[in-house]
Design a protein around this motif. Structure first.
Motif, mmCIF file in Angstrom:
data_model
loop_
_atom_site.group_PDB
_atom_site.id
_atom_site.type_symbol
_atom_site.label_atom_id
_atom_site.label_comp_id
_atom_site.label_asym_id
_atom_site.label_seq_id
_atom_site.Cartn_x
_atom_site.Cartn_y
_atom_site.Cartn_z
ATOM 1 N N THR A 128 0.829 -1.176 0.192
ATOM 2 C CA THR A 128 -0.028 0.117 -0.132
ATOM 3 C C THR A 128 0.953 1.174 0.000
ATOM 4 O O THR A 128 1.695 1.458 1.004
ATOM 5 C CB THR A 128 -0.781 -0.077 1.153
ATOM 6 N N ASN A 129 0.737 1.969 -1.147
ATOM 7 C CA ASN A 129 1.586 3.359 -1.236
ATOM 8 C C ASN A 129 0.557 4.419 -0.624
ATOM 9 O O ASN A 129 1.134 5.519 -0.132
ATOM 10 C CB ASN A 129 1.834 3.504 -2.683
ATOM 11 N N GLU A 130 -0.663 4.361 -1.131
ATOM 12 C CA GLU A 130 -1.594 5.485 -0.217
ATOM 13 C C GLU A 130 -2.769 4.542 -0.056
ATOM 14 O O GLU A 130 -3.220 3.490 -0.550
ATOM 15 C CB GLU A 130 -1.951 6.159 -1.714
ATOM 16 N N VAL A 131 -3.383 5.030 1.127
ATOM 17 C CA VAL A 131 -4.328 4.111 1.754
ATOM 18 C C VAL A 131 -5.775 4.739 1.485
ATOM 19 O O VAL A 131 -6.554 4.376 2.449
ATOM 20 C CB VAL A 131 -3.983 4.049 3.451
ATOM 21 N N THR A 132 -6.215 5.783 0.886
ATOM 22 C CA THR A 132 -7.666 6.337 0.450
ATOM 23 C C THR A 132 -8.591 5.147 0.083
ATOM 24 O O THR A 132 -9.676 5.312 0.154
ATOM 25 C CB THR A 132 -7.427 7.286 -0.487
ATOM 26 N N ASN A 133 -8.126 4.042 -0.297
ATOM 27 C CA ASN A 133 -8.814 3.073 -0.823
ATOM 28 C C ASN A 133 -9.304 2.010 0.456
ATOM 29 O O ASN A 133 -9.899 1.072 0.177
ATOM 30 C CB ASN A 133 -8.508 2.100 -1.884
ATOM 31 N N ILE A 134 -8.966 2.382 1.646
ATOM 32 C CA ILE A 134 -9.113 1.461 2.802
ATOM 33 C C ILE A 134 -10.136 1.817 3.551
ATOM 34 O O ILE A 134 -10.227 3.054 3.966
ATOM 35 C CB ILE A 134 -7.831 1.230 3.758
ATOM 36 N N ILE A 469 13.269 -0.047 7.879
ATOM 37 C CA ILE A 469 13.421 0.063 6.403
ATOM 38 C C ILE A 469 14.606 1.097 6.186
ATOM 39 O O ILE A 469 14.752 1.875 6.961
ATOM 40 C CB ILE A 469 12.080 0.354 5.555
ATOM 41 N N ASP A 470 15.085 1.269 4.930
ATOM 42 C CA ASP A 470 16.155 2.063 4.482
ATOM 43 C C ASP A 470 15.361 3.203 3.925
ATOM 44 O O ASP A 470 14.386 3.212 3.526
ATOM 45 C CB ASP A 470 16.985 1.431 3.518
ATOM 46 N N ALA A 471 16.278 4.351 4.175
ATOM 47 C CA ALA A 471 15.734 5.766 3.764
ATOM 48 C C ALA A 471 15.370 5.736 2.285
ATOM 49 O O ALA A 471 14.459 6.306 1.780
ATOM 50 C CB ALA A 471 16.496 6.691 4.130
ATOM 51 N N GLY A 472 16.151 4.962 1.407
ATOM 52 C CA GLY A 472 16.000 4.823 0.408
ATOM 53 C C GLY A 472 14.673 4.293 -0.273
ATOM 54 O O GLY A 472 14.182 4.484 -1.550
ATOM 55 N N ASP A 473 14.211 3.519 0.669
ATOM 56 C CA ASP A 473 12.956 2.909 0.217
ATOM 57 C C ASP A 473 11.760 3.769 0.462
ATOM 58 O O ASP A 473 10.398 3.275 -0.150
ATOM 59 C CB ASP A 473 12.764 1.505 0.987
ATOM 60 N N VAL A 474 11.661 4.808 0.938
ATOM 61 C CA VAL A 474 10.626 5.859 1.127
ATOM 62 C C VAL A 474 10.233 6.398 -0.012
ATOM 63 O O VAL A 474 8.986 6.580 -0.197
ATOM 64 C CB VAL A 474 10.913 6.672 2.228
ATOM 65 N N GLU A 475 11.017 7.133 -0.650
ATOM 66 C CA GLU A 475 10.609 8.142 -1.623
ATOM 67 C C GLU A 475 11.003 7.448 -3.101
ATOM 68 O O GLU A 475 11.887 7.924 -3.717
ATOM 69 C CB GLU A 475 11.478 9.423 -1.611
ATOM 70 N N ASP A 476 10.360 6.411 -3.446
ATOM 71 C CA ASP A 476 10.723 5.664 -4.808
ATOM 72 C C ASP A 476 9.528 6.179 -5.831
ATOM 73 O O ASP A 476 8.495 6.881 -5.601
ATOM 74 C CB ASP A 476 10.811 4.216 -4.654
ATOM 75 N N SER A 477 9.882 5.995 -7.019
ATOM 76 C CA SER A 477 8.856 6.219 -7.900
ATOM 77 C C SER A 477 7.210 5.682 -7.880
ATOM 78 O O SER A 477 6.250 6.167 -8.414
ATOM 79 C CB SER A 477 9.413 6.093 -9.691
ATOM 80 N N ASP A 478 7.381 4.519 -7.094
ATOM 81 C CA ASP A 478 6.104 3.877 -7.259
ATOM 82 C C ASP A 478 5.446 4.709 -6.005
ATOM 83 O O ASP A 478 4.043 4.377 -5.908
ATOM 84 C CB ASP A 478 6.168 2.645 -6.515
ATOM 85 N N TYR A 542 1.837 9.295 -4.891
ATOM 86 C CA TYR A 542 1.235 8.911 -6.224
ATOM 87 C C TYR A 542 0.628 7.581 -6.067
ATOM 88 O O TYR A 542 1.113 6.630 -5.221
ATOM 89 C CB TYR A 542 2.361 8.803 -7.134
ATOM 90 N N ASP A 543 -0.533 7.236 -6.710
ATOM 91 C CA ASP A 543 -1.086 6.109 -6.644
ATOM 92 C C ASP A 543 -1.867 6.063 -8.332
ATOM 93 O O ASP A 543 -2.434 7.048 -8.612
ATOM 94 C CB ASP A 543 -2.252 5.898 -5.867
ATOM 95 N N GLU A 544 -1.596 5.128 -9.106
ATOM 96 C CA GLU A 544 -1.901 5.088 -10.614
ATOM 97 C C GLU A 544 -3.378 4.750 -10.586
ATOM 98 O O GLU A 544 -4.024 5.249 -11.583
ATOM 99 C CB GLU A 544 -1.188 3.931 -11.273
ATOM 100 N N GLU A 545 -4.032 4.321 -9.587
ATOM 101 C CA GLU A 545 -5.477 3.997 -9.434
ATOM 102 C C GLU A 545 -6.290 5.318 -8.954
ATOM 103 O O GLU A 545 -7.574 5.311 -9.079
ATOM 104 C CB GLU A 545 -5.818 3.151 -8.514
ATOM 105 N N ASP A 546 -5.360 6.354 -8.603
ATOM 106 C CA ASP A 546 -6.389 7.560 -7.903
ATOM 107 C C ASP A 546 -6.538 8.455 -9.032
ATOM 108 O O ASP A 546 -5.655 8.748 -9.778
ATOM 109 C CB ASP A 546 -5.680 8.200 -6.779
ATOM 110 N N THR A 547 -7.784 8.650 -9.422
ATOM 111 C CA THR A 547 -8.079 9.498 -10.498
ATOM 112 C C THR A 547 -8.574 11.074 -9.884
ATOM 113 O O THR A 547 -9.045 11.902 -10.879
ATOM 114 C CB THR A 547 -9.291 8.825 -11.368
#
Length: 563
Positions: A128-134, A469-478, A542-547
């Motif tokens: 889950t990158n964004e939780v607005t669908n929960i 987790i590593d800091a690099g895992d936080v701000e990735d393109s996904d 970012y969430d590709e399903e969020d329109t």
């Protein structure tokens, strides 16, 4: 002879009247697989046998040349034995049948009612990158928001009320809670029975909003109806042999048309044991039409075939009885059970129940959790050792203990491979004030936020700070994207006591953020200094399903004056 004829006539009349009235009122299933049927049968036989069982013997005696009838209450005579046996027979069948089909004799049969697939959490649960669908809102909060919406409609609220039961559904790939209107009381039914029920309420459990949906064709058959308008009476007369589950859900299809979903039960163990859903009735409350489906043929828009209570009960059979009945009582080897409540998870187009699993000898922590598909009855088990739900709820409440907020029962999400509880924190009025995330394995890691995205951002920062987790895992393109632009406009609104900033930089989106105090420091403080004309770099969730056109700000950077 005349006396016997009188008894026979009385027997027939009383039996017919009682049978008709009691069936109309009690609505029993005429099915030998239902214990209630046998008890109903006993009362029916008693209504026919009553004149024979409870009348005394009448004997003619001659006194002074006159025949005088004398009634003797002589106890149980031979003529009464057969009626009494007929009355007691269904009771005996019920008792013996219940014993035969009990867990004592059929422990492994109960345990095998379901098959549980063991799965790996990080692999099986989508991150889950964004939780607005929960969907996190509980029934109590949904009722408060729904009643507020109905209260604004003076012509409706005076005659109707919202059903106490909200159904969690997935409507057009978005979680919703729906409940139909009901007649406020008997006299409101009398006044409005010709017009029927005009609509239903749909609550958005993500945005904490509700809307009243007025129907073109009103609902006629509902729980609050009387006589022929009563929902269960209509169903019983249409399906006299079906054993209805207590769980009846109100749902809407993808076009917003309302239906009742009625689960029909049959025993998996002869004659009354391990009741499970065998068929499903989809009932149109507007027209009274219905169709019946086997469980495997239910249309995909239907979300709730199995209740959460039944899902928990069946897993408890599986978890406690696999080693036999005596082991479930004495040894408890490998015995496990669910926690006391359940939440919801939306996966794909289906609603799943979620609940933790504990050892029967201890309920202080979870040894894993299960999810159960509310439509298909599929089970999956994940071995994740950590805090049980109530400990996580207490941890979240403790984070803002000065406010006195109360946590809802959580849902479960995957954040960077970490099993994470997510829940809402409510005030005394039942309104959602904050969102909280708690790490399952290390429930001292707790983050809160006024929005889900804020809570997620703070939670990921805590995961980094605690070395999870590593800091690099936080701000990735996904997870995030970055845009630049000149501020055209800034607006602020106050939500639950927090100032929320909306920034327009001239593209197709509006960017939303707020200042939050997390672990001794302010997050998002730079928003206060942004002004019209600033050249900004905005990183957003970012969430590709969020329109939607509103994006949650992850961070901003000032690029200097605009050229």
């Amino acid at each position: 002879m005349k006396s016997n004829k009188s008894k026979i006539i009385l027997s027939i009349v009383s039996g017919i009247i009682f049978t008709s009235v009691s069936f109309y009122v009690l609505l029993p299933a005429i099915n030998p697989a239902s214990p209630g049927f046998w008890m109903y049968l006993a009362t029916v036989i008693l209504s026919f046998a009553y004149p024979f069982i409870f009348s005394g013997d009448i004997i003619k005696k001659s006194y002074g040349g006159k025949n005088i009838k004398i009634k003797f209450e002589s106890g149980i005579s031979k003529s009464k034995i057969l009626p009494i046996v007929l009355v007691l027979a269904p009771v005996v069948i019920t008792v013996i049948g219940s014993i035969i089909s009990s867990t004592f004799f059929n422990a492994r049969g109960y345990a095998s009612v379901i098959t549980v697939q063991e799965a790996v959490f990080a692999e099986d649960m989508k991150e889950t990158n964004e939780v607005t669908n929960i969907a996190l809102m509980d029934g109590e909060s949904a009722r408060i928001i729904g009643n507020r919406t109905l209260g604004s409609l003076s012509d409706v609220v005076s005659q109707y009320e919202i059903s106490d039961t909200y159904t969690q559904i997935n409507y057009k790939h978005t979680p919703k809670k729906v409940a139909n209107l009901e007649y406020a009381d008997f006299f409101k039914w009398i006044s409005n029975m010709d017009k029927g029920i005009p609509g239903y309420v749909m609550v958005d459990p993500v945005n904490n909003t509700a809307e009243y949906v007025k129907l073109d064709s009103p609902l006629r058959y509902v729980d609050s109806g009387y006589l022929g308008d009563d929902l269960m009476r209509k169903l019983r007369f249409d399906y006299p042999t079906k054993i209805f589950d207590d769980f009846v859900s109100f749902e809407i299809d993808e076009q917003g048309k309302p239906y009742y979903i009625i689960s029909c039960l049959m025993p998996k163990i002869f004659p009354f044991g391990a009741m499970d859903v065998s068929e499903v009735i989809i009932f149109d409350p507007c027209t009274g039409d219905s169709e019946i489906y086997s469980v495997g043929e239910v249309p995909p828009w239907v979300d709730a075939v199995y209740s959460g209570d039944l899902a928990e009960q069946k897993y408890n059979w599986h978890g406690t009885l696999s080693g036999g009945f005596m082991n479930s009582i004495i040894g408890n080897k490998d015995c496990k059970q669910t926690t006391d409540d359940y939440g919801y998870i939306v996966i794909g187009d289906d609603v799943w129940y979620f609940t933790g699993v504990t050892s029967v000898t201890s309920d202080e922590s979870n040894i894993g959790f299960i999810i159960s598909n509310a439509r298909t009855g599929e089970y999956k088990y994940y071995s994740v050792v950590g805090a049980e739900e109530y400990s996580a709820m207490m941890a979240a409440e403790g984070e803002v203990q000065e406010k006195g907020y109360v946590a809802s029962f959580p849902s479960l999400i995957n954040v960077k491979g970490q099993a994470t509880y997510i829940m809402v924190l409510k005030d005394a009025g039942g309104l959602v004030k904050l969102y909280a995330l708690v790490n399952v394995e290390q429930y001292g890691i707790v983050a809160t936020g006024s929005t889900q995205a804020e809570a997620m951002r703070a939670y990921k920062e805590l995961l980094v700070q605690n070395g999870v987790i590593d800091a690099g895992d936080v701000e990735d393109s996904d997870t995030t994207k970055t845009v630049t632009g000149v501020v055209n406009d800034i607006k602020t609104v106050t939500v639950n006591g927090n100032t929320v900033f909306y920034i327009d930089i001239g593209d197709t989106n509006v960017y939303r953020g707020s200042v939050k105090y997390v672990d001794g420091q302010y997050v998002g403080e730079e928003l206060v200094f942004a002004k019209i004309g600033d050249n900004l770099s905005i990183t957003y969730v970012y969430d590709e399903e969020d329109t939607s056109g509103v994006k949650e700000i992850w961070g901003i950077a000032f690029l200097g004056d605009a050229e």
